[in-house]
Design a protein around this motif. Sequence first.
Motif, PDB file in Angstrom:
ATOM      1  N   MET A  82      15.423  45.183  90.674  1.00 19.71           N
ATOM      2  CA  MET A  82      16.709  44.564  91.008  1.00 19.71           C
ATOM      3  C   MET A  82      17.213  43.715  89.831  1.00 19.71           C
ATOM      4  O   MET A  82      17.682  42.589  89.990  1.00 19.71           O
ATOM      5  CB  MET A  82      16.562  43.708  92.265  1.00 19.71           C
ATOM      6  N   GLN A  83      17.091  44.270  88.668  1.00 24.97           N
ATOM      7  CA  GLN A  83      17.483  43.538  87.469  1.00 24.97           C
ATOM      8  C   GLN A  83      18.963  43.154  87.495  1.00 24.97           C
ATOM      9  O   GLN A  83      19.354  42.114  86.971  1.00 24.97           O
ATOM     10  CB  GLN A  83      17.190  44.385  86.215  1.00 24.97           C
ATOM     11  N   GLN A  84      19.772  43.992  88.135  1.00 24.22           N
ATOM     12  CA  GLN A  84      21.205  43.696  88.212  1.00 24.22           C
ATOM     13  C   GLN A  84      21.458  42.377  88.940  1.00 24.22           C
ATOM     14  O   GLN A  84      22.329  41.590  88.551  1.00 24.22           O
ATOM     15  CB  GLN A  84      21.926  44.846  88.927  1.00 24.22           C
ATOM     16  N   VAL A  85      20.701  42.124  89.986  1.00 23.49           N
ATOM     17  CA  VAL A  85      20.841  40.882  90.732  1.00 23.49           C
ATOM     18  C   VAL A  85      20.390  39.703  89.873  1.00 23.49           C
ATOM     19  O   VAL A  85      21.056  38.654  89.815  1.00 23.49           O
ATOM     20  CB  VAL A  85      20.011  40.937  92.031  1.00 23.49           C
ATOM     21  N   ILE A  86      19.274  39.862  89.202  1.00 19.62           N
ATOM     22  CA  ILE A  86      18.746  38.786  88.356  1.00 19.62           C
ATOM     23  C   ILE A  86      19.713  38.458  87.226  1.00 19.62           C
ATOM     24  O   ILE A  86      19.952  37.288  86.909  1.00 19.62           O
ATOM     25  CB  ILE A  86      17.361  39.177  87.799  1.00 19.62           C
ATOM     26  N   ASP A  87      20.293  39.492  86.619  1.00 22.54           N
ATOM     27  CA  ASP A  87      21.275  39.267  85.547  1.00 22.54           C
ATOM     28  C   ASP A  87      22.473  38.494  86.087  1.00 22.54           C
ATOM     29  O   ASP A  87      22.984  37.575  85.429  1.00 22.54           O
ATOM     30  CB  ASP A  87      21.729  40.608  84.960  1.00 22.54           C
ATOM     31  N   MET A  88      22.940  38.880  87.270  1.00 20.01           N
ATOM     32  CA  MET A  88      24.076  38.185  87.871  1.00 20.01           C
ATOM     33  C   MET A  88      23.735  36.722  88.130  1.00 20.01           C
ATOM     34  O   MET A  88      24.538  35.815  87.871  1.00 20.01           O
ATOM     35  CB  MET A  88      24.476  38.882  89.184  1.00 20.01           C
ATOM     36  N   MET A  89      22.541  36.466  88.629  1.00 18.34           N
ATOM     37  CA  MET A  89      22.118  35.097  88.919  1.00 18.34           C
ATOM     38  C   MET A  89      22.074  34.258  87.649  1.00 18.34           C
ATOM     39  O   MET A  89      22.557  33.116  87.632  1.00 18.34           O
ATOM     40  CB  MET A  89      20.739  35.109  89.607  1.00 18.34           C
ATOM     41  N   ASN A  90      21.507  34.805  86.592  1.00 17.52           N
ATOM     42  CA  ASN A  90      21.404  34.073  85.340  1.00 17.52           C
ATOM     43  C   ASN A  90      22.777  33.751  84.746  1.00 17.52           C
ATOM     44  O   ASN A  90      22.970  32.699  84.138  1.00 17.52           O
ATOM     45  CB  ASN A  90      20.568  34.855  84.330  1.00 17.52           C
ATOM     46  N   ARG A  98      21.761  34.143 101.680  1.00 21.19           N
ATOM     47  CA  ARG A  98      23.128  34.542 102.025  1.00 21.19           C
ATOM     48  C   ARG A  98      24.053  34.477 100.810  1.00 21.19           C
ATOM     49  O   ARG A  98      24.928  35.331 100.629  1.00 21.19           O
ATOM     50  CB  ARG A  98      23.657  33.646 103.155  1.00 21.19           C
ATOM     51  N   THR A  99      23.865  33.470  99.985  1.00 15.17           N
ATOM     52  CA  THR A  99      24.710  33.312  98.795  1.00 15.17           C
ATOM     53  C   THR A  99      24.552  34.500  97.853  1.00 15.17           C
ATOM     54  O   THR A  99      25.540  35.022  97.309  1.00 15.17           O
ATOM     55  CB  THR A  99      24.343  32.008  98.060  1.00 15.17           C
ATOM     56  N   ILE A 100      23.314  34.944  97.655  1.00 14.35           N
ATOM     57  CA  ILE A 100      23.061  36.100  96.781  1.00 14.35           C
ATOM     58  C   ILE A 100      23.685  37.371  97.362  1.00 14.35           C
ATOM     59  O   ILE A 100      24.328  38.153  96.660  1.00 14.35           O
ATOM     60  CB  ILE A 100      21.548  36.299  96.576  1.00 14.35           C
ATOM     61  N   ILE A 101      23.500  37.565  98.655  1.00 14.32           N
ATOM     62  CA  ILE A 101      24.042  38.772  99.300  1.00 14.32           C
ATOM     63  C   ILE A 101      25.568  38.791  99.212  1.00 14.32           C
ATOM     64  O   ILE A 101      26.175  39.821  98.911  1.00 14.32           O
ATOM     65  CB  ILE A 101      23.569  38.845 100.767  1.00 14.32           C
ATOM     66  N   GLU A 102      26.185  37.632  99.467  1.00 21.27           N
ATOM     67  CA  GLU A 102      27.646  37.570  99.389  1.00 21.27           C
ATOM     68  C   GLU A 102      28.148  37.821  97.970  1.00 21.27           C
ATOM     69  O   GLU A 102      29.189  38.456  97.771  1.00 21.27           O
ATOM     70  CB  GLU A 102      28.122  36.197  99.880  1.00 21.27           C
ATOM     71  N   ALA A 103      27.409  37.350  96.983  1.00 26.28           N
ATOM     72  CA  ALA A 103      27.824  37.537  95.592  1.00 26.28           C
ATOM     73  C   ALA A 103      27.734  38.997  95.169  1.00 26.28           C
ATOM     74  O   ALA A 103      28.446  39.433  94.254  1.00 26.28           O
ATOM     75  CB  ALA A 103      26.953  36.678  94.671  1.00 26.28           C
ATOM     76  N   GLU A 153      27.973  41.664  97.464  1.00 26.62           N
ATOM     77  CA  GLU A 153      28.374  42.530  98.574  1.00 26.62           C
ATOM     78  C   GLU A 153      29.266  43.692  98.143  1.00 26.62           C
ATOM     79  O   GLU A 153      29.350  44.703  98.844  1.00 26.62           O
ATOM     80  CB  GLU A 153      29.075  41.713  99.653  1.00 26.62           C
ATOM     81  N   ASP A 154      29.939  43.567  97.012  1.00 25.48           N
ATOM     82  CA  ASP A 154      30.807  44.663  96.548  1.00 25.48           C
ATOM     83  C   ASP A 154      30.132  45.561  95.524  1.00 25.48           C
ATOM     84  O   ASP A 154      30.744  46.494  94.999  1.00 25.48           O
ATOM     85  CB  ASP A 154      32.091  44.084  95.923  1.00 25.48           C
ATOM     86  N   SER A 155      28.852  45.294  95.256  1.00 25.96           N
ATOM     87  CA  SER A 155      28.150  46.095  94.244  1.00 25.96           C
ATOM     88  C   SER A 155      27.560  47.356  94.871  1.00 25.96           C
ATOM     89  O   SER A 155      27.462  47.489  96.097  1.00 25.96           O
ATOM     90  CB  SER A 155      27.030  45.274  93.606  1.00 25.96           C
ATOM     91  N   ALA A 156      27.109  48.244  93.996  1.00 24.91           N
ATOM     92  CA  ALA A 156      26.546  49.518  94.457  1.00 24.91           C
ATOM     93  C   ALA A 156      25.181  49.342  95.114  1.00 24.91           C
ATOM     94  O   ALA A 156      24.715  50.238  95.825  1.00 24.91           O
ATOM     95  CB  ALA A 156      26.429  50.486  93.279  1.00 24.91           C
ATOM     96  N   ILE A 157      24.554  48.230  94.869  1.00 26.31           N
ATOM     97  CA  ILE A 157      23.195  48.021  95.407  1.00 26.31           C
ATOM     98  C   ILE A 157      23.208  47.104  96.635  1.00 26.31           C
ATOM     99  O   ILE A 157      22.154  46.603  97.036  1.00 26.31           O
ATOM    100  CB  ILE A 157      22.273  47.431  94.328  1.00 26.31           C
ATOM    101  N   ALA A 158      24.362  46.884  97.228  1.00 24.18           N
ATOM    102  CA  ALA A 158      24.468  45.941  98.348  1.00 24.18           C
ATOM    103  C   ALA A 158      23.530  46.294  99.492  1.00 24.18           C
ATOM    104  O   ALA A 158      22.834  45.420 100.029  1.00 24.18           O
ATOM    105  CB  ALA A 158      25.909  45.881  98.840  1.00 24.18           C
ATOM    106  N   ASP A 159      23.491  47.585  99.867  1.00 26.05           N
ATOM    107  CA  ASP A 159      22.630  47.993 100.984  1.00 26.05           C
ATOM    108  C   ASP A 159      21.158  47.785 100.654  1.00 26.05           C
ATOM    109  O   ASP A 159      20.368  47.326 101.487  1.00 26.05           O
ATOM    110  CB  ASP A 159      22.886  49.458 101.334  1.00 26.05           C
ATOM    111  N   GLU A 160      20.770  48.138  99.449  1.00 26.02           N
ATOM    112  CA  GLU A 160      19.370  47.983  99.029  1.00 26.02           C
ATOM    113  C   GLU A 160      18.984  46.503  98.954  1.00 26.02           C
ATOM    114  O   GLU A 160      17.839  46.129  99.221  1.00 26.02           O
ATOM    115  CB  GLU A 160      19.166  48.642  97.662  1.00 26.02           C
TER     116      GLU A 160
END
Length: 251
Positions: free
Chosen positions: A1-9, A82-87, A89-96
């Motif tokens: 889930m590197q995409q999520v980590i990159d977004m967080m950073n 919840r904050t991470i999921i909302e951030a 929610e429009d990405s391709a990996i939202a379901d995963e």
Amino acid sequence: MQQVIDMMNRNEELLFQKWEGEVASPNFLTEEDKRKTFQIIFSQISQSENEAVQFFKEWIDRHFREEECLKYLVASIQQFKRTIIEAMEDSAIADELYEKTDSWFDPMIADLVNICTDCWHEAYRKQDSMINELSAPIIPISKDVCILPLIGAVHDERATVIIENLLHSVKTYQCRYVIMEITGVPVVDTYVANHLIQAAEAVKLLGAQCMIVGIRPEIAQTLINLGVSMDSIQTFSNLQTGLRFIQTKEK
């Protein structure tokens, strides 16, 4: 889930502001406490650092007496999720991401509950130990005499404390007489009587005499009906009579 980590950073401060705005903070928390809480949760995901357990333990050690301690930490973790999921929610990996976040946050909540449980058990143990000690106080009233006033039921754990305190008092105060005052003991049956006899016998081994005062008529009748013999122990109906007996012997 590197995409999520990159977004967080990239968006750490924005995530903090959104997270802080959604979590109700107890009055005892400082801004530094809130920032540190966020950073610990953040680092568990973004940097794979294993600091949460120690942080939660130290945090709970400081604040566990506050009613909202556990509630705040659990809410903080859930709101971060919840904050991470909302951030995302429009990405391709939202379901995963829904499934992945469980593996990130559920272990933190489990660790938190375990830490709280251990902390509360330890606090209860210390409190119970203190209550037991206070429930068997030794009061020296002269060079030779100590009194142990007993109030409430006598059970196994308390009986152990009574004996320990009696022996310690004989050694510490070098007293010759120890008086157990049992007016406040509601029930004296075979079980309680045997504990009192054991305590008196233990004191005798150290060269002191143990007396029991506060023998009410109903207690005397009960002990007789149960066939409990207290012949080896000097007993009196009240403290004054017991003290007069000691004064008579010392003359």
